[in-house]
Design a protein around this motif. Structure first.
Motif, PDB file in Angstrom:
ATOM      1  N   ARG A 117       3.378  -1.893   9.322  1.00 38.64           N
ATOM      2  CA  ARG A 117       1.962  -2.248   9.389  1.00 38.64           C
ATOM      3  C   ARG A 117       1.157  -1.547   8.301  1.00 38.64           C
ATOM      4  O   ARG A 117       0.395  -2.192   7.571  1.00 38.64           O
ATOM      5  N   GLU A 118       1.311  -0.228   8.184  1.00 36.30           N
ATOM      6  CA  GLU A 118       0.429   0.555   7.319  1.00 36.30           C
ATOM      7  C   GLU A 118       0.827   0.521   5.843  1.00 36.30           C
ATOM      8  O   GLU A 118      -0.039   0.562   4.971  1.00 36.30           O
TER       9      GLU A 118
ATOM     10  N   ASP B 202       1.799  -3.953   5.257  1.00 40.87           N
ATOM     11  CA  ASP B 202       0.803  -4.926   5.680  1.00 40.87           C
ATOM     12  C   ASP B 202       1.398  -6.124   6.421  1.00 40.87           C
ATOM     13  O   ASP B 202       0.909  -7.247   6.306  1.00 40.87           O
TER      14      ASP B 202
ATOM     15  N   ARG C  89       0.865  -1.174   0.000  1.00 35.61           N
ATOM     16  CA  ARG C  89       0.000   0.000   0.000  1.00 35.61           C
ATOM     17  C   ARG C  89       0.902   1.225   0.000  1.00 35.61           C
ATOM     18  O   ARG C  89       2.023   1.182   0.486  1.00 35.61           O
TER      19      ARG C  89
END
Length: 316
Positions: free
Chosen positions: A135-136, A139, A109
């Protein structure tokens, strides 16, 4: 994220193949943690050295090993870089990267790539930044992040939650790429012609202009605040005399490199919301401009063919 066993990476040829496959991901992790393409590249090269020297026959998941090594090295570099930046003269801005070849810079992302967000990430500790990025943007599952950072699962969840809360308080909802491009084009045209009224119409009331020059003569050493002051400043005739602005793709959004006599003199981009342009970011530092212009080649695999930079598109 899937963990793939790799029984074929014990030989050097296999090691090269695996590293090249994941290189953009590794650069993307390091770059988001460090805010510097040059420092991220140094981290990736060190990871390659360590990957060569590792007993790869016992590595269950090459991507997990490479990602973990990259993250820990980036955190170490970020801790020392933080001390160096305390002596920086004037605003420090993240080094932009050309994303025309890889719009998401190796991520699953594209989060945590815009320059304005990278600037806010600098307010987090290196470990907090790494946890948020993994995490952001990539993922990674919480247990994977806990393993990479040598922290408990509960602690990692708290760190990511705190980071999200802090960033949400600092960030505004961005306009889409088409509107960003339009605002940038109109802004540059108005600044070149000295049209202060048109500039003020584009700017949010609390807009801020940040100039990164590390003490360069003629470069603002403090943030310039407010619609009227910023509008007057950016029409400075000396900046735009014989200038040739060229549209570029930087950190997933449009930006501009201004040339004079064929030589790049400044990189500029902006952050905008429905209220208008609320942040202008100018890179006058020659090293950061050079890093941006060379960053497309950096995003090509270091051990494979080097991509040639695409020609910049002139603004209308």
């Amino acid at each position: 994220m899937d963990l793939e066993p790799s029984p074929t990476t014990s030989d050097l040829e296999g090691a090269v193949s695996v590293f090249v496959q994941h290189r953009n991901r590794l650069f993307g992790i390091a770059y988001r943690v460090l805010g510097s393409a040059a420092e991220a590249e140094d981290v990736v090269q060190e990871v390659w050295v360590r990957w060569q020297k590792t007993d790869r026959s016992v590595v269950v998941s090459p991507v997990a090993f490479l990602s973990s090594t990259t993250t820990r090295l980036a955190i170490n570099v970020a801790q020392s870089a933080r001390v160096r930046r305390e002596t920086y003269i004037g605003p420090w801005l993240p080094e932009p990267v050309d994303t025309s070849a890889d719009p998401e810079v190796g991520a699953q992302r594209a989060e945590a790539l815009e320059l304005a967000l990278l600037l806010v990430l600098e307010k987090l500790s290196p470990t907090e930044r790494a946890a948020y990025v993994l995490r952001e943007a990539f993922d990674y599952a919480y247990p994977e992040i806990a393993d990479i950072l040598h922290l408990s699962l509960v602690n990692v969840r708290k760190i990511v939650s705190r980071a999200r809360k802090h960033l949400s308080e600092e960030q505004r909802e961005s306009v889409d790429t088409a509107e960003h491009r339009r605002l940038l084009s109109v802004f540059v045209s108005a600044a070149q012609t000295g049209d202060v009224a048109s500039l003020e119409a584009l700017l949010a009331p609390d807009t801020v202009s940040l100039s990164d020059g590390n003490g360069m003569r003629g470069c603002a050493r403090i943030p310039v605040l407010g619609r009227a002051r910023v509008a007057r400043m950016v029409t400075y005739p000396k900046l735009w005399r014989d200038a040739e602005p060229r549209l570029v793709d930087a950190n997933g959004s449009p930006g501009v490199v201004v040339y004079r006599d064929g030589r790049p003199i400044v990189f500029m981009t902006l952050a905008a919301s429905k209220e208008g342009i609320h942040k202008l970011m100018w890179m006058f530092s020659p090293s950061k401009i050079a890093a941006f212009l060379g960053s497309r080649a950096r995003l090509a695999p270091a051990l494979g063919p080097t991509a040639a930079p695409a020609p910049a598109v002139a603004l209308p």
